[in-house]
Scaffold this motif. Sequence first.
Motif, PDB file in Angstrom:
ATOM      1  N   ALA A  31      94.672 -34.501  27.191  1.00  0.00           N
ATOM      2  CA  ALA A  31      94.375 -35.495  26.025  1.00  0.00           C
ATOM      3  C   ALA A  31      95.734 -36.276  27.380  1.00  0.00           C
ATOM      4  CB  ALA A  31      94.444 -35.347  24.827  1.00  0.00           C
ATOM      5  N   TRP A  32      96.906 -36.247  27.316  1.00  0.00           N
ATOM      6  CA  TRP A  32      98.406 -36.859  27.382  1.00  0.00           C
ATOM      7  C   TRP A  32      97.857 -37.468  28.728  1.00  0.00           C
ATOM      8  CZ3 TRP A  32     103.720 -34.838  25.916  1.00  0.00           C
ATOM      9  CH2 TRP A  32     103.902 -34.686  24.799  1.00  0.00           C
ATOM     10  N   LYS A  33      97.591 -36.787  29.769  1.00  0.00           N
ATOM     11  CA  LYS A  33      97.269 -36.937  31.081  1.00  0.00           C
ATOM     12  C   LYS A  33      96.740 -38.398  30.725  1.00  0.00           C
ATOM     13  CE  LYS A  33      98.443 -33.144  33.585  1.00  0.00           C
ATOM     14  NZ  LYS A  33      97.082 -32.053  34.612  1.00  0.00           N
ATOM     15  N   VAL A  34      95.566 -38.420  30.392  1.00  0.00           N
ATOM     16  CA  VAL A  34      94.390 -40.151  30.554  1.00  0.00           C
ATOM     17  C   VAL A  34      95.182 -40.835  29.097  1.00  0.00           C
ATOM     18  CG1 VAL A  34      92.721 -40.882  29.065  1.00  0.00           C
ATOM     19  CG2 VAL A  34      92.131 -37.894  29.903  1.00  0.00           C
ATOM     20  N   SER A  35      95.778 -39.899  28.027  1.00  0.00           N
ATOM     21  CA  SER A  35      96.752 -41.647  27.346  1.00  0.00           C
ATOM     22  C   SER A  35      98.231 -41.838  28.645  1.00  0.00           C
ATOM     23  CB  SER A  35      97.714 -40.993  26.393  1.00  0.00           C
ATOM     24  OG  SER A  35      96.517 -40.396  25.434  1.00  0.00           O
ATOM     25  N   TYR A  36      98.450 -41.472  28.824  1.00  0.00           N
ATOM     26  CA  TYR A  36      99.365 -41.601  30.342  1.00  0.00           C
ATOM     27  C   TYR A  36      98.599 -42.618  31.516  1.00  0.00           C
ATOM     28  CZ  TYR A  36     103.201 -41.402  33.945  1.00  0.00           C
ATOM     29  OH  TYR A  36     103.855 -41.416  34.815  1.00  0.00           O
ATOM     30  N   ALA A  37      97.895 -42.403  32.535  1.00  0.00           N
ATOM     31  CA  ALA A  37      96.577 -43.246  32.751  1.00  0.00           C
ATOM     32  C   ALA A  37      96.705 -44.805  32.127  1.00  0.00           C
ATOM     33  CB  ALA A  37      95.396 -43.070  33.151  1.00  0.00           C
ATOM     34  N   ALA A  38      96.564 -44.540  31.156  1.00  0.00           N
ATOM     35  CA  ALA A  38      95.693 -45.778  30.164  1.00  0.00           C
ATOM     36  C   ALA A  38      96.925 -46.648  30.765  1.00  0.00           C
ATOM     37  CB  ALA A  38      95.335 -45.743  28.925  1.00  0.00           C
ATOM     38  N   VAL A  39      98.512 -45.977  29.455  1.00  0.00           N
ATOM     39  CA  VAL A  39      99.237 -46.314  29.229  1.00  0.00           C
ATOM     40  C   VAL A  39      99.885 -47.790  31.126  1.00  0.00           C
ATOM     41  CG1 VAL A  39     101.505 -46.505  28.774  1.00  0.00           C
ATOM     42  CG2 VAL A  39     100.510 -45.102  27.908  1.00  0.00           C
ATOM     43  N   LEU A  40      99.682 -46.481  31.647  1.00  0.00           N
ATOM     44  CA  LEU A  40     100.151 -46.806  33.022  1.00  0.00           C
ATOM     45  C   LEU A  40      99.152 -48.878  33.569  1.00  0.00           C
ATOM     46  CD1 LEU A  40     100.157 -43.833  35.151  1.00  0.00           C
ATOM     47  CD2 LEU A  40     102.158 -44.901  35.001  1.00  0.00           C
ATOM     48  N   ALA A  41      98.020 -48.357  33.624  1.00  0.00           N
ATOM     49  CA  ALA A  41      97.490 -49.055  33.666  1.00  0.00           C
ATOM     50  C   ALA A  41      97.345 -50.127  33.306  1.00  0.00           C
ATOM     51  CB  ALA A  41      95.820 -48.441  33.209  1.00  0.00           C
ATOM     52  N   LEU A  42      97.904 -49.852  31.752  1.00  0.00           N
ATOM     53  CA  LEU A  42      98.098 -51.414  31.055  1.00  0.00           C
ATOM     54  C   LEU A  42      99.758 -52.029  31.321  1.00  0.00           C
ATOM     55  CD1 LEU A  42      98.801 -53.012  28.276  1.00  0.00           C
ATOM     56  CD2 LEU A  42      99.705 -51.335  26.894  1.00  0.00           C
ATOM     57  N   SER A  43     100.702 -51.417  32.678  1.00  0.00           N
ATOM     58  CA  SER A  43     101.621 -52.045  32.278  1.00  0.00           C
ATOM     59  C   SER A  43     101.570 -52.340  33.873  1.00  0.00           C
ATOM     60  CB  SER A  43     103.075 -50.884  32.384  1.00  0.00           C
ATOM     61  OG  SER A  43     103.941 -50.713  33.302  1.00  0.00           O
ATOM     62  N   GLY A  44     100.246 -51.692  34.519  1.00  0.00           N
ATOM     63  CA  GLY A  44      99.924 -52.321  36.058  1.00  0.00           C
ATOM     64  C   GLY A  44      99.991 -53.512  35.524  1.00  0.00           C
ATOM     65  N   GLY A  58     106.059 -43.599  28.207  1.00  0.00           N
ATOM     66  CA  GLY A  58     106.825 -43.101  29.954  1.00  0.00           C
ATOM     67  C   GLY A  58     106.698 -45.051  30.863  1.00  0.00           C
ATOM     68  N   GLY A  59     104.914 -44.573  30.758  1.00  0.00           N
ATOM     69  CA  GLY A  59     103.869 -45.009  32.133  1.00  0.00           C
ATOM     70  C   GLY A  59     104.610 -47.120  31.463  1.00  0.00           C
ATOM     71  N   LEU A  60     105.062 -46.595  30.512  1.00  0.00           N
ATOM     72  CA  LEU A  60     105.358 -48.460  29.940  1.00  0.00           C
ATOM     73  C   LEU A  60     106.111 -49.133  31.253  1.00  0.00           C
ATOM     74  CD1 LEU A  60     105.329 -48.993  26.866  1.00  0.00           C
ATOM     75  CD2 LEU A  60     103.595 -49.099  27.716  1.00  0.00           C
ATOM     76  N   PHE A  61     107.533 -48.019  31.698  1.00  0.00           N
ATOM     77  CA  PHE A  61     107.967 -48.974  32.651  1.00  0.00           C
ATOM     78  C   PHE A  61     107.369 -48.499  34.026  1.00  0.00           C
ATOM     79  CE2 PHE A  61     109.962 -47.501  28.630  1.00  0.00           C
ATOM     80  CZ  PHE A  61     110.926 -48.867  28.047  1.00  0.00           C
ATOM     81  N   ALA A  62     105.991 -48.356  34.552  1.00  0.00           N
ATOM     82  CA  ALA A  62     105.568 -47.884  35.601  1.00  0.00           C
ATOM     83  C   ALA A  62     105.858 -49.154  36.114  1.00  0.00           C
ATOM     84  CB  ALA A  62     104.906 -46.503  36.104  1.00  0.00           C
ATOM     85  N   GLY A  63     105.509 -50.074  35.650  1.00  0.00           N
ATOM     86  CA  GLY A  63     104.234 -50.830  35.781  1.00  0.00           C
ATOM     87  C   GLY A  63     105.488 -51.821  37.200  1.00  0.00           C
ATOM     88  N   PRO A  64     106.741 -51.831  37.104  1.00  0.00           N
ATOM     89  CA  PRO A  64     107.190 -53.013  38.560  1.00  0.00           C
ATOM     90  C   PRO A  64     107.359 -51.915  39.422  1.00  0.00           C
ATOM     91  CG  PRO A  64     108.692 -52.956  36.031  1.00  0.00           C
ATOM     92  CD  PRO A  64     107.615 -51.657  36.725  1.00  0.00           C
ATOM     93  N   TRP A  65     107.034 -50.798  39.793  1.00  0.00           N
ATOM     94  CA  TRP A  65     106.366 -49.464  41.068  1.00  0.00           C
ATOM     95  C   TRP A  65     105.265 -50.807  41.789  1.00  0.00           C
ATOM     96  CZ3 TRP A  65     109.087 -45.821  38.254  1.00  0.00           C
ATOM     97  CH2 TRP A  65     110.317 -45.678  38.059  1.00  0.00           C
ATOM     98  N   PHE A  66     104.166 -50.837  40.725  1.00  0.00           N
ATOM     99  CA  PHE A  66     103.471 -51.236  41.160  1.00  0.00           C
ATOM    100  C   PHE A  66     103.038 -52.785  41.953  1.00  0.00           C
ATOM    101  CE2 PHE A  66     101.215 -48.713  37.374  1.00  0.00           C
ATOM    102  CZ  PHE A  66     101.525 -47.761  38.633  1.00  0.00           C
TER     103      PHE A  66
END
Length: 226
Positions: A177-190, A77-85
Motif C-alpha cells: 500500500a505504501w509503495k502504491v501510494s508513493y508511486a501516486a505521489v511521485l506521479a503527482l509531483s512529476g 517524500g515523493g512530493l519532493f522528487a518532481g524536480p528530478w524528472f
Amino acid sequence: MATHTTEPATTDSSGTTSGGFLRARSILATRPLLGWRTVDILTIAFLGAALGIAFWGWGVFYNGPLSAITFGFAPLGGLFAGPWFLAGVVGGLVVRRPGAALFCEVTAALVSMIPGTEWGATTLVSGIVQGLGTELVFALLGYRAFGIAAAMLAGAMAGPFAAFYESFTWIQDWSFAWKVSYAAVLALSGAVVAGVGGWLLTRALAAAGALNAFPPGQEHRENRAV
C-alpha cells in the motif's frame, strides 16, 4: 488558426500537427525523426548538464524538508522528487525526437552524480529509469503532441517508473500500500513540477530566443505574429 477537434492529427509539409485532440498545434522536429542534427545533440547535452547541476543542488537541500514531511507517512517524500524528472520533460519538449527525453534525463543524472551524492551510482540508474518513463509518453503520442497536457503526462509517468525501481532498492521493506501510494505521489509531483514546470521553462527559453533553432522557438514566433 488552431482548432480543437476530435479528428486524428495530420501533419502538413512544414511538420505542423493540427487537429489532434491532445494538442491543437505542435510544430514537429524536421523529418526524418531519427535524423538528429549536431545542434540537437549539443543542446540536449547543455540542457542536461545545466539541469544536472540543479539536480545536485536540489539533492543537497532535499533531506531537510523530506524529513519533516515524511514523519508518520514516508510516501509523502515523493512530493519532493518532481524536480528530478524535469530534464526528461524539457529535453523531449525542445528537441522532439526519439530518445531526446531519455538522453537529457540521463545526462542530467550523470552530471549530478559527478560531484558526489549520497545515492552514488544509483543516481545514474534512477536517471535511466525515469527517462524511460518520460520517453514512453512522447513515444506513445507519436512524437506529435508537445503541449502542456503531453508534458504533464510525461512528467507523471516518470513517477511510477521511479517507484518500481525503488521498490527493489530504497523502499523494498515498505508495504504494498505504501509503495502504491508513493508511486501516486511521485506521479503527482512529476505532473506538476516536471510537467507544468518543464513546459513553462521551455516557453521561457523560447521567449528568450534560446530555442530559435527548435520547434518551441518557431511556435513562439508564430504566436507573436498572430
